[in-house]
Scaffold this motif. Sequence first.
Motif, PDB file in Angstrom:
ATOM      1  N   ALA A  46      -8.805  15.557  12.782  1.00 57.59           N
ATOM      2  CA  ALA A  46      -8.842  14.266  13.458  1.00 57.59           C
ATOM      3  C   ALA A  46      -9.672  13.242  12.711  1.00 57.59           C
ATOM      4  CB  ALA A  46      -9.383  14.441  14.878  1.00 57.59           C
ATOM      5  N   LYS A  47     -10.723  13.684  12.002  1.00 64.04           N
ATOM      6  CA  LYS A  47     -11.600  12.660  11.423  1.00 64.04           C
ATOM      7  C   LYS A  47     -11.587  12.547   9.899  1.00 64.04           C
ATOM      8  CE  LYS A  47     -13.865  13.709  15.166  1.00 64.04           C
ATOM      9  NZ  LYS A  47     -14.982  14.376  15.819  1.00 64.04           N
ATOM     10  N   PRO A  48     -12.007  13.553   9.123  1.00 63.85           N
ATOM     11  CA  PRO A  48     -12.066  13.317   7.671  1.00 63.85           C
ATOM     12  C   PRO A  48     -10.694  13.109   7.059  1.00 63.85           C
ATOM     13  CG  PRO A  48     -13.238  15.309   8.263  1.00 63.85           C
ATOM     14  CD  PRO A  48     -12.448  14.910   9.441  1.00 63.85           C
ATOM     15  N   GLN A  49      -9.698  13.763   7.645  1.00 61.28           N
ATOM     16  CA  GLN A  49      -8.378  13.637   7.061  1.00 61.28           C
ATOM     17  C   GLN A  49      -7.820  12.228   7.238  1.00 61.28           C
ATOM     18  OE1 GLN A  49      -5.158  15.330   9.045  1.00 61.28           O
ATOM     19  NE2 GLN A  49      -4.347  16.276   7.227  1.00 61.28           N
ATOM     20  N   VAL A  50      -8.052  11.648   8.420  1.00 67.10           N
ATOM     21  CA  VAL A  50      -7.563  10.290   8.652  1.00 67.10           C
ATOM     22  C   VAL A  50      -8.286   9.313   7.737  1.00 67.10           C
ATOM     23  CG1 VAL A  50      -7.419   8.480  10.365  1.00 67.10           C
ATOM     24  CG2 VAL A  50      -6.892  10.801  10.982  1.00 67.10           C
ATOM     25  N   LEU A  51      -9.590   9.521   7.559  1.00 64.95           N
ATOM     26  CA  LEU A  51     -10.340   8.649   6.651  1.00 64.95           C
ATOM     27  C   LEU A  51      -9.781   8.760   5.238  1.00 64.95           C
ATOM     28  CD1 LEU A  51     -12.621   6.753   6.081  1.00 64.95           C
ATOM     29  CD2 LEU A  51     -14.125   8.702   5.844  1.00 64.95           C
ATOM     30  N   GLY A  52      -9.495   9.986   4.797  1.00 59.58           N
ATOM     31  CA  GLY A  52      -8.938  10.162   3.465  1.00 59.58           C
ATOM     32  C   GLY A  52      -7.598   9.478   3.318  1.00 59.58           C
ATOM     33  N   LEU A  53      -6.759   9.599   4.327  1.00 60.66           N
ATOM     34  CA  LEU A  53      -5.441   8.973   4.253  1.00 60.66           C
ATOM     35  C   LEU A  53      -5.565   7.456   4.232  1.00 60.66           C
ATOM     36  CD1 LEU A  53      -2.527   9.727   4.105  1.00 60.66           C
ATOM     37  CD2 LEU A  53      -2.383   9.465   6.554  1.00 60.66           C
ATOM     38  N   LEU A  54      -6.488   6.921   5.026  1.00 59.11           N
ATOM     39  CA  LEU A  54      -6.677   5.465   5.027  1.00 59.11           C
ATOM     40  C   LEU A  54      -7.133   4.985   3.662  1.00 59.11           C
ATOM     41  CD1 LEU A  54      -8.333   4.615   8.451  1.00 59.11           C
ATOM     42  CD2 LEU A  54      -5.948   4.700   7.830  1.00 59.11           C
ATOM     43  N   LEU A  55      -8.029   5.741   3.032  1.00 57.88           N
ATOM     44  CA  LEU A  55      -8.502   5.336   1.704  1.00 57.88           C
ATOM     45  C   LEU A  55      -7.376   5.398   0.681  1.00 57.88           C
ATOM     46  CD1 LEU A  55     -12.023   6.966   1.622  1.00 57.88           C
ATOM     47  CD2 LEU A  55     -11.494   4.564   1.437  1.00 57.88           C
ATOM     48  N   LEU A  56      -6.566   6.452   0.773  1.00 58.10           N
ATOM     49  CA  LEU A  56      -5.439   6.556  -0.160  1.00 58.10           C
ATOM     50  C   LEU A  56      -4.483   5.380   0.006  1.00 58.10           C
ATOM     51  CD1 LEU A  56      -4.574  10.348   0.024  1.00 58.10           C
ATOM     52  CD2 LEU A  56      -5.219   9.106  -1.997  1.00 58.10           C
ATOM     53  N   LEU A  57      -4.186   5.035   1.248  1.00 60.63           N
ATOM     54  CA  LEU A  57      -3.253   3.936   1.481  1.00 60.63           C
ATOM     55  C   LEU A  57      -3.855   2.603   1.037  1.00 60.63           C
ATOM     56  CD1 LEU A  57      -1.818   4.948   4.950  1.00 60.63           C
ATOM     57  CD2 LEU A  57      -0.823   5.263   2.713  1.00 60.63           C
ATOM     58  N   ALA A  58      -5.169   2.457   1.241  1.00 59.10           N
ATOM     59  CA  ALA A  58      -5.822   1.232   0.760  1.00 59.10           C
ATOM     60  C   ALA A  58      -5.748   1.156  -0.764  1.00 59.10           C
ATOM     61  CB  ALA A  58      -7.269   1.207   1.230  1.00 59.10           C
ATOM     62  N   GLY A  59      -5.912   2.309  -1.427  1.00 62.34           N
ATOM     63  CA  GLY A  59      -5.787   2.319  -2.881  1.00 62.34           C
ATOM     64  C   GLY A  59      -4.399   1.916  -3.332  1.00 62.34           C
ATOM     65  N   VAL A  60      -3.394   2.408  -2.635  1.00 63.73           N
ATOM     66  CA  VAL A  60      -2.022   2.027  -2.990  1.00 63.73           C
ATOM     67  C   VAL A  60      -1.810   0.544  -2.809  1.00 63.73           C
ATOM     68  CG1 VAL A  60       0.383   2.353  -2.386  1.00 63.73           C
ATOM     69  CG2 VAL A  60      -1.113   4.295  -2.482  1.00 63.73           C
ATOM     70  N   ALA A  61      -2.327   0.019  -1.671  1.00 64.41           N
ATOM     71  CA  ALA A  61      -2.139  -1.413  -1.422  1.00 64.41           C
ATOM     72  C   ALA A  61      -2.841  -2.249  -2.472  1.00 64.41           C
ATOM     73  CB  ALA A  61      -2.670  -1.759  -0.032  1.00 64.41           C
ATOM     74  N   LEU A  62      -4.018  -1.812  -2.915  1.00 63.37           N
ATOM     75  CA  LEU A  62      -4.735  -2.558  -3.953  1.00 63.37           C
ATOM     76  C   LEU A  62      -3.999  -2.502  -5.287  1.00 63.37           C
ATOM     77  CD1 LEU A  62      -8.478  -1.671  -3.337  1.00 63.37           C
ATOM     78  CD2 LEU A  62      -7.425  -3.905  -3.230  1.00 63.37           C
ATOM     79  N   ARG A  63      -3.375  -1.394  -5.535  1.00 64.00           N
ATOM     80  CA  ARG A  63      -2.728  -1.203  -6.820  1.00 64.00           C
ATOM     81  C   ARG A  63      -1.380  -1.926  -6.874  1.00 64.00           C
ATOM     82  NH1 ARG A  63      -2.754   0.397 -12.223  1.00 64.00           N
ATOM     83  NH2 ARG A  63      -0.912   1.638 -12.678  1.00 64.00           N
ATOM     84  N   LEU A  64      -0.663  -1.935  -5.756  1.00 62.03           N
ATOM     85  CA  LEU A  64       0.691  -2.489  -5.788  1.00 62.03           C
ATOM     86  C   LEU A  64       0.687  -4.010  -5.842  1.00 62.03           C
ATOM     87  CD1 LEU A  64       2.767  -0.267  -3.356  1.00 62.03           C
ATOM     88  CD2 LEU A  64       2.782  -0.316  -5.825  1.00 62.03           C
ATOM     89  N   GLN A  65      -0.274  -4.653  -5.172  1.00 66.70           N
ATOM     90  CA  GLN A  65      -0.362  -6.112  -5.167  1.00 66.70           C
ATOM     91  C   GLN A  65       0.944  -6.745  -4.698  1.00 66.70           C
ATOM     92  OE1 GLN A  65      -3.027  -8.049  -6.203  1.00 66.70           O
ATOM     93  NE2 GLN A  65      -4.316  -6.276  -6.594  1.00 66.70           N
ATOM     94  N   ASP A  66       1.489  -6.177  -3.620  1.00 64.24           N
ATOM     95  CA  ASP A  66       2.769  -6.671  -3.138  1.00 64.24           C
ATOM     96  C   ASP A  66       2.653  -6.902  -1.638  1.00 64.24           C
ATOM     97  OD1 ASP A  66       5.804  -6.980  -3.637  1.00 64.24           O
ATOM     98  OD2 ASP A  66       5.667  -5.630  -1.913  1.00 64.24           O
ATOM     99  N   ARG A  67       3.080  -8.102  -1.207  1.00 66.36           N
ATOM    100  CA  ARG A  67       2.775  -8.442   0.181  1.00 66.36           C
ATOM    101  C   ARG A  67       3.562  -7.577   1.172  1.00 66.36           C
ATOM    102  NH1 ARG A  67       1.718 -14.624   0.850  1.00 66.36           N
ATOM    103  NH2 ARG A  67       0.272 -14.047  -0.789  1.00 66.36           N
ATOM    104  N   GLY A  68       4.837  -7.376   0.880  1.00 67.74           N
ATOM    105  CA  GLY A  68       5.643  -6.553   1.792  1.00 67.74           C
ATOM    106  C   GLY A  68       5.138  -5.131   1.870  1.00 67.74           C
ATOM    107  N   ALA A  69       4.827  -4.571   0.697  1.00 67.05           N
ATOM    108  CA  ALA A  69       4.323  -3.197   0.679  1.00 67.05           C
ATOM    109  C   ALA A  69       2.990  -3.110   1.394  1.00 67.05           C
ATOM    110  CB  ALA A  69       4.185  -2.711  -0.758  1.00 67.05           C
ATOM    111  N   ALA A  70       2.141  -4.119   1.208  1.00 68.89           N
ATOM    112  CA  ALA A  70       0.825  -4.077   1.850  1.00 68.89           C
ATOM    113  C   ALA A  70       0.963  -4.141   3.354  1.00 68.89           C
ATOM    114  CB  ALA A  70      -0.035  -5.233   1.338  1.00 68.89           C
ATOM    115  N   SER A  71       1.875  -4.979   3.844  1.00 68.38           N
ATOM    116  CA  SER A  71       2.028  -5.055   5.303  1.00 68.38           C
ATOM    117  C   SER A  71       2.530  -3.728   5.857  1.00 68.38           C
ATOM    118  CB  SER A  71       2.985  -6.186   5.675  1.00 68.38           C
ATOM    119  OG  SER A  71       4.267  -5.925   5.152  1.00 68.38           O
ATOM    120  N   MET A  72       3.448  -3.113   5.122  1.00 69.02           N
ATOM    121  CA  MET A  72       3.944  -1.824   5.597  1.00 69.02           C
ATOM    122  C   MET A  72       2.838  -0.768   5.567  1.00 69.02           C
ATOM    123  SD  MET A  72       7.562  -0.205   4.513  1.00 69.02           S
ATOM    124  CE  MET A  72       8.507  -1.697   4.533  1.00 69.02           C
ATOM    125  N   LEU A  73       1.986  -0.835   4.568  1.00 66.54           N
ATOM    126  CA  LEU A  73       0.887   0.135   4.491  1.00 66.54           C
ATOM    127  C   LEU A  73      -0.117  -0.086   5.611  1.00 66.54           C
ATOM    128  CD1 LEU A  73       0.392   0.235   0.659  1.00 66.54           C
ATOM    129  CD2 LEU A  73       1.042   2.119   2.103  1.00 66.54           C
TER     130      LEU A  73
END
Lengths: 127, 172
Positions: A46-73
């Motif tokens: 419930a806790k560390p895994q969700v934090l890890g997933l949120l960080l991974l998705l934030a990393g993807v959003a930072l890397r992609l630099q795409d508005r549509g992808a970021a909103s979906m993330l």
Amino acid sequence: MISDVMTVVTDVLAGLCLLLGAFFSFSAGMGVVRFDNLLARLHVVAKPQVLGLLLLLAGVALRLQDRGAASMLVLVMLFQMLTSPVAAHMVGRAGLRTGKVDPAHVRSADEPEETADTATPRTDTGA
Amino acid sequence: MMIAVAVIATLLLAAAALLAVVRLERGPSMLDRTIAFDVLTTALVGAIAVEAALSRRTELVPILVVLSMVGFVGSVTIARFAAVEPPKDGAPGSRSTPRRRRGRAGGVGVEPDGRREASPDALARTALEAAPGGEARSGGEARSGGEPRSAGGAETDADAATPAVTEGRETP
């Protein structure tokens, strides 16, 4: 020039987020194997895994630099934060009802204090 | 630099998936396997996220949405239909859950319906059970109706085995 610097900065941030998120996911896997009762494993899901997933998705959003992808993330992040407590609650309740949770580990708020011998945490099946 | 980050992250995620598979194989109950499956799904989502970040592929993002939904629906479904399993290796607390103890301390017999009428907390609990509406309602009602009866049967067996011990522990 400026945009190049910005790209480098966001890439470094994305790399940090990816590494941290992968580390938290790894710690979730480690906890699922190492912890010895259902509620402890539930905590790790419930806790560390969700934090890890949120960080991974934030990393993807930072890397992609795409508005549509970021909103979906962001949508995925919100969905994860809404559903993960619900799933953990359902699993924990089912565990309590079907007798897979040691009653010595749980105490509801409207229940009087447990005596000392029932309050001691016991290690169960596990391993 | 990005390649090194991706390699390290992928290794960590693969280790997490491997550990989840270990728990999936080993887990004593169905709910432990559900939890391990959740970890496995999340490791998969993370791996796809790392791939999307490495090669800047935008079209992988909808897969993340779908996979996170699948993980949620899977664990909730299994938890919804979890049943009392036959005791194989001494599952903890399989004889007395707290609400059953409270019902017995109230001086009501083993009959599950009488116990439900007796304690107001159990009433609130059944009201909570009936809360989810729609299609899951009928299944939930059927299960919550059927579950205490089988558990009560297990408890009568336990009472027949050790009556003095349970009575001594439960009367304050």
